[in-house]
Design a protein around this motif. Structure first.
Motif, PDB file in Angstrom:
ATOM      1  N   LEU A 205       0.822  -1.204   0.000  1.00 22.68           N
ATOM      2  CA  LEU A 205       0.000   0.000   0.000  1.00 22.68           C
ATOM      3  C   LEU A 205       0.860   1.259   0.000  1.00 22.68           C
ATOM      4  N   SER A 206       2.076   1.186   0.549  1.00 22.32           N
ATOM      5  CA  SER A 206       2.949   2.364   0.600  1.00 22.32           C
ATOM      6  C   SER A 206       3.997   2.383  -0.510  1.00 22.32           C
ATOM      7  N   VAL A 207       3.990   1.387  -1.388  1.00 21.55           N
ATOM      8  CA  VAL A 207       4.968   1.299  -2.475  1.00 21.55           C
ATOM      9  C   VAL A 207       4.378   1.929  -3.734  1.00 21.55           C
ATOM     10  N   GLU A 208       5.175   2.727  -4.416  1.00 17.66           N
ATOM     11  CA  GLU A 208       4.687   3.413  -5.612  1.00 17.66           C
ATOM     12  C   GLU A 208       4.997   2.675  -6.908  1.00 17.66           C
ATOM     13  N   LYS A 209       6.041   1.857  -6.944  1.00 20.03           N
ATOM     14  CA  LYS A 209       6.434   1.201  -8.188  1.00 20.03           C
ATOM     15  C   LYS A 209       5.709  -0.130  -8.367  1.00 20.03           C
ATOM     16  N   PRO A 210       5.647  -0.655  -9.597  1.00 19.72           N
ATOM     17  CA  PRO A 210       5.022  -1.963  -9.824  1.00 19.72           C
ATOM     18  C   PRO A 210       5.712  -3.050  -9.002  1.00 19.72           C
ATOM     19  N   LEU A 211       4.941  -4.042  -8.644  1.00 24.68           N
ATOM     20  CA  LEU A 211       5.408  -5.121  -7.785  1.00 24.68           C
ATOM     21  C   LEU A 211       5.278  -6.440  -8.530  1.00 24.68           C
ATOM     22  N   ARG A 212       6.311  -7.265  -8.488  1.00 26.60           N
ATOM     23  CA  ARG A 212       6.246  -8.604  -9.087  1.00 26.60           C
ATOM     24  C   ARG A 212       6.157  -9.643  -7.980  1.00 26.60           C
ATOM     25  N   ILE A 213       5.148 -10.502  -8.096  1.00 23.57           N
ATOM     26  CA  ILE A 213       4.982 -11.571  -7.115  1.00 23.57           C
ATOM     27  C   ILE A 213       5.009 -12.923  -7.820  1.00 23.57           C
ATOM     28  N   ILE A 214       5.458 -13.925  -7.085  1.00 20.98           N
ATOM     29  CA  ILE A 214       5.472 -15.305  -7.567  1.00 20.98           C
ATOM     30  C   ILE A 214       4.532 -16.100  -6.658  1.00 20.98           C
ATOM     31  N   LEU A 215       3.652 -16.875  -7.266  1.00 20.69           N
ATOM     32  CA  LEU A 215       2.773 -17.774  -6.515  1.00 20.69           C
ATOM     33  C   LEU A 215       3.176 -19.201  -6.850  1.00 20.69           C
ATOM     34  N   ARG A 216       3.251 -20.039  -5.816  1.00 26.31           N
ATOM     35  CA  ARG A 216       3.590 -21.450  -6.008  1.00 26.31           C
ATOM     36  C   ARG A 216       2.570 -22.318  -5.273  1.00 26.31           C
ATOM     37  N   GLU A 217       1.822 -23.080  -6.046  1.00 27.62           N
ATOM     38  CA  GLU A 217       0.896 -24.054  -5.458  1.00 27.62           C
ATOM     39  C   GLU A 217       1.725 -25.203  -4.886  1.00 27.62           C
ATOM     40  N   LYS A 218       1.368 -25.684  -3.720  1.00 25.35           N
ATOM     41  CA  LYS A 218       2.152 -26.726  -3.058  1.00 25.35           C
ATOM     42  C   LYS A 218       1.635 -28.137  -3.304  1.00 25.35           C
ATOM     43  N   ASN A 219       0.392 -28.282  -3.711  1.00 22.04           N
ATOM     44  CA  ASN A 219      -0.223 -29.606  -3.721  1.00 22.04           C
ATOM     45  C   ASN A 219      -0.676 -30.081  -5.092  1.00 22.04           C
ATOM     46  N   HIS A 220      -0.015 -29.646  -6.154  1.00 19.14           N
ATOM     47  CA  HIS A 220      -0.380 -30.167  -7.476  1.00 19.14           C
ATOM     48  C   HIS A 220       0.380 -31.483  -7.674  1.00 19.14           C
ATOM     49  N   LEU A 221      -0.351 -32.574  -7.632  1.00 16.74           N
ATOM     50  CA  LEU A 221       0.284 -33.891  -7.635  1.00 16.74           C
ATOM     51  C   LEU A 221       0.477 -34.448  -9.043  1.00 16.74           C
ATOM     52  N   ILE A 222       1.602 -35.107  -9.225  1.00 19.10           N
ATOM     53  CA  ILE A 222       1.872 -35.888 -10.430  1.00 19.10           C
ATOM     54  C   ILE A 222       2.381 -37.248  -9.963  1.00 19.10           C
ATOM     55  N   SER A 223       2.269 -38.239 -10.810  1.00 18.39           N
ATOM     56  CA  SER A 223       2.738 -39.574 -10.422  1.00 18.39           C
ATOM     57  C   SER A 223       4.260 -39.583 -10.352  1.00 18.39           C
ATOM     58  N   LYS A 224       4.792 -40.475  -9.538  1.00 17.96           N
ATOM     59  CA  LYS A 224       6.245 -40.615  -9.450  1.00 17.96           C
ATOM     60  C   LYS A 224       6.818 -41.058 -10.799  1.00 17.96           C
ATOM     61  N   ASN A 225       6.048 -41.850 -11.548  1.00 13.11           N
ATOM     62  CA  ASN A 225       6.517 -42.273 -12.872  1.00 13.11           C
ATOM     63  C   ASN A 225       6.687 -41.066 -13.799  1.00 13.11           C
ATOM     64  N   TYR A 226       5.717 -40.156 -13.787  1.00 13.57           N
ATOM     65  CA  TYR A 226       5.830 -38.953 -14.614  1.00 13.57           C
ATOM     66  C   TYR A 226       7.001 -38.087 -14.123  1.00 13.57           C
ATOM     67  N   ALA A 227       7.161 -37.984 -12.806  1.00 10.55           N
ATOM     68  CA  ALA A 227       8.285 -37.223 -12.242  1.00 10.55           C
ATOM     69  C   ALA A 227       9.613 -37.832 -12.688  1.00 10.55           C
ATOM     70  N   ARG A 228       9.703 -39.157 -12.701  1.00  9.55           N
ATOM     71  CA  ARG A 228      10.940 -39.819 -13.161  1.00  9.55           C
ATOM     72  C   ARG A 228      11.211 -39.499 -14.638  1.00  9.55           C
ATOM     73  N   GLU A 229      10.145 -39.451 -15.442  1.00 14.20           N
ATOM     74  CA  GLU A 229      10.298 -39.086 -16.861  1.00 14.20           C
ATOM     75  C   GLU A 229      10.871 -37.670 -16.986  1.00 14.20           C
ATOM     76  N   LEU A 230      10.369 -36.745 -16.160  1.00 12.10           N
ATOM     77  CA  LEU A 230      10.876 -35.373 -16.187  1.00 12.10           C
ATOM     78  C   LEU A 230      12.348 -35.323 -15.774  1.00 12.10           C
ATOM     79  N   LEU A 231      12.693 -36.059 -14.728  1.00 14.73           N
ATOM     80  CA  LEU A 231      14.087 -36.084 -14.273  1.00 14.73           C
ATOM     81  C   LEU A 231      14.997 -36.623 -15.369  1.00 14.73           C
TER      82      LEU A 231
END
Length: 193
Positions: A102-128
């Motif tokens: 509220l007291s900042v005058e310049k544009p602000l960049r924020i990052i949002l990270r969802e914590k619970n988006h699940l993928i299978s371990k098999n898919y994770a292994r493919e990514l790795l």
């Protein structure tokens, strides 16, 4: 000629009298890193891990009389709870709210990270394997994090998971309230995964 000048003056007057939104928000294609973390959900499924895909936004404030500003992260039509279901960061530092903004005058960049988006371990292994990361998911425990690649690159190479996210119509909602007002004004943006 007089009619043209009168018309031009009328258009300028109408445009200058339009109320400007107190806040604008736009999505940025982030260079933040996509990560894999252990499954924090209380489920019997031990065959999944969380993929944390950063969503980056720029918020610009136009009204110095704002008294309140809040952010809501809506994934799969569910308003996520901050800390347990998503985290918000500015300059790689976690924050709990946007009140200081509220007291900042310049544009602000924020990052949002969802914590619970699940993928299978098999898919994770493919990514790795795809990104030549020699980490194991076998002894993966709370606090462990595997860094993949930037979101910018990830979105170009992993349409499978992002197409699934795009079906949900996920959004970020910023609500603001001016001093002396009781009504909160929402500004909503659809997340373009």
């Amino acid at each position: 000629m007089k009619k043209i000048i009168l018309l031009a003056f009328t258009i300028c007057a109408i445009n200058s009298c339009k109320k400007k939104e107190p806040i604008t928000i736009k999505q940025i294609i982030s260079d933040q890193i996509v990560t894999i973390t252990p499954n924090l959900k209380k489920t019997d499924t031990k065959d999944s891990v969380s993929i944390n895909i950063p969503a980056e936004f720029e918020i610009e404030k136009y009204d110095s009389s704002l008294e309140s500003i809040d952010l809501y992260y809506v994934i799969n039509q569910k308003n996520l709870m901050q800390i347990s279901e998503f985290e918000m960061f500015i300059n790689n530092k976690p924050i709990n709210n946007l009140k200081f903004y509220l007291s900042v005058e310049k544009p602000l960049r924020i990052i949002l990270r969802e914590k619970n988006h699940l993928i299978s371990k098999n898919y994770a292994r493919e990514l790795l394997k795809r990104y030549n990361i020699n980490e194991s998911l076998e002894d993966f425990k709370l606090g462990d994090t595997i860094k993949l690649i930037s979101y910018n690159q990830f979105r170009k190479e992993n349409s499978f998971i992002l197409n699934d996210l795009r079906k949900m119509g996920d959004t970020v909602i910023i609500t603001t309230r001016k001093k002396g007002e009781e009504i909160y004004k929402p500004t909503k943006i659809k997340i373009n995964w």
